[in-house]
Write an enzyme that holds these catalytic residues in place. Structure first.
Site, PDB file in Angstrom:
ATOM      1  N   ASP A 158       1.240  -5.725  -8.394  1.00 28.05           N
ATOM      2  CA  ASP A 158       1.833  -7.056  -8.563  1.00 28.05           C
ATOM      3  C   ASP A 158       3.262  -7.087  -8.032  1.00 28.05           C
ATOM      4  O   ASP A 158       3.679  -8.070  -7.400  1.00 28.05           O
ATOM      5  CB  ASP A 158       1.804  -7.467 -10.033  1.00 28.05           C
ATOM      6  N   ASP A 166      11.107   1.206  -4.581  1.00 24.44           N
ATOM      7  CA  ASP A 166      12.511   0.816  -4.386  1.00 24.44           C
ATOM      8  C   ASP A 166      12.970  -0.063  -5.548  1.00 24.44           C
ATOM      9  O   ASP A 166      14.146  -0.051  -5.920  1.00 24.44           O
ATOM     10  CB  ASP A 166      12.680   0.034  -3.084  1.00 24.44           C
ATOM     11  N   LYS A 208       7.906  -1.406   6.247  1.00 27.90           N
ATOM     12  CA  LYS A 208       7.678  -1.755   4.837  1.00 27.90           C
ATOM     13  C   LYS A 208       6.949  -3.087   4.677  1.00 27.90           C
ATOM     14  O   LYS A 208       6.238  -3.284   3.685  1.00 27.90           O
ATOM     15  CB  LYS A 208       9.010  -1.786   4.076  1.00 27.90           C
ATOM     16  N   ASN A 235       6.812   0.612   0.003  1.00 30.96           N
ATOM     17  CA  ASN A 235       7.440   1.852   0.460  1.00 30.96           C
ATOM     18  C   ASN A 235       6.671   3.092   0.017  1.00 30.96           C
ATOM     19  O   ASN A 235       7.051   4.209   0.344  1.00 30.96           O
ATOM     20  CB  ASN A 235       8.899   1.940  -0.010  1.00 30.96           C
ATOM     21  N   ALA A 269      13.886  -3.515   2.330  1.00 34.15           N
ATOM     22  CA  ALA A 269      14.712  -3.035   1.220  1.00 34.15           C
ATOM     23  C   ALA A 269      15.422  -4.197   0.540  1.00 34.15           C
ATOM     24  O   ALA A 269      15.566  -4.231  -0.689  1.00 34.15           O
ATOM     25  CB  ALA A 269      15.725  -2.011   1.720  1.00 34.15           C
TER      26      ALA A 269
END
Length: 247
Positions: A76, A100, A64, A85, A129
């Site tokens: 942005d 996410d 990621k 992701n 994440a």
């Protein structure tokens, strides 16, 4: 026929192929969704060269953040988070998104419906994440975040120091680490579970198993729990909206 897929290092138990296959069949969409395991992110360019039919990709652990230099543009939000992701491929190149953010924000608001505004949260982990989670909590919800990692560093504390915090000072604890994910279901982050209670929500980004060890231990202490399945569905639907919009 357009193709979509997921890139990552180990994808054997991924949610995405089954989810998108069912969606495509249910909605009469002529498309395919595949898994593209890569030992390194350097495999992205050869994949795209070999598969001109690929219109969009999801990105998972551990790419990621590593994928960012290979993209032509970022939204942005993706730039602010520093993690991607979802990738959209058009004639103009590759654009990186972070769905996410939407998935976690919506799932958390649903889980906390009717509760007072969130003031302070603990986030376990510092990966891609975790970046999306911290962004939502700080930029969108105005909460203070305490980030926890195995090693001390700028902007985060260690698990040892987490045990020294007053649990009454935070209302949310989010696990963004892979600890407890199938098949290692007995693992759990080193958290002072006995100090949690009804005032806390323990949110695990893991969705397999449905109830992780982290959630079990938090629930035994009286905390409310939520797994990552709802967030996963929401971010997948957001990715599809991005891929299927006219370009």
């Amino acid at each position: 026929m357009n193709a979509y897929g997921l890139i990552g290092q180990k994808l054997g138990h991924s949610f995405s192929p089954g989810y998108f296959a069912a969606k495509f069949e249910r909605e009469g969409i002529q498309a395919t969704y595949g898994l593209f395991e890569m030992p390194s992110i350097a495999g992205l360019k050869p994949l795209l060269e070999a598969r001109p039919d690929i219109r969009g990709l999801n990105v998972t652990i551990p790419y990621k953040q590593e994928v960012l230099p290979l993209l032509d543009t970022l939204t942005d939000e993706a730039r602010a988070v520093g993690a991607v992701n979802t990738i959209l491929r058009t004639s103009a190149g590759l654009t990186g998104y972070n769905t996410d953010i939407y998935g976690f924000d919506t799932a958390l608001r649903e889980a906390r419906a009717g509760e007072p505004p969130l003031h302070r949260a603990v986030v376990l982990g510092t990966g891609g994440a975790a970046r999306a989670v911290v962004y939502v909590l700080t930029a969108w919800m105005g909460a203070q975040v305490i980030q926890v990692s195995r090693e001390a560093g700028a902007g985060h504390i260690t698990y040892e120091r987490l045990h020294d915090l007053d649990p009454a000072s935070y209302q949310l604890i989010v696990n963004t680490t892979p600890l407890g994910m199938y098949p290692h279901t007995d693992a759990a982050p080193d958290v002072p579970y006995h100090l949690l209670g009804p005032a806390h929500l323990a949110f695990d980004l893991i969705y397999n198993p449905e109830t992780t060890r982290f959630m079990q231990l938090a629930a035994q202490a009286g905390a409310r729990t939520c797994n990552g399945y709802r967030m996963l569905v929401l971010q997948a639907e957001k990715a599809w909206k991005i891929w299927s919009q006219p370009h």
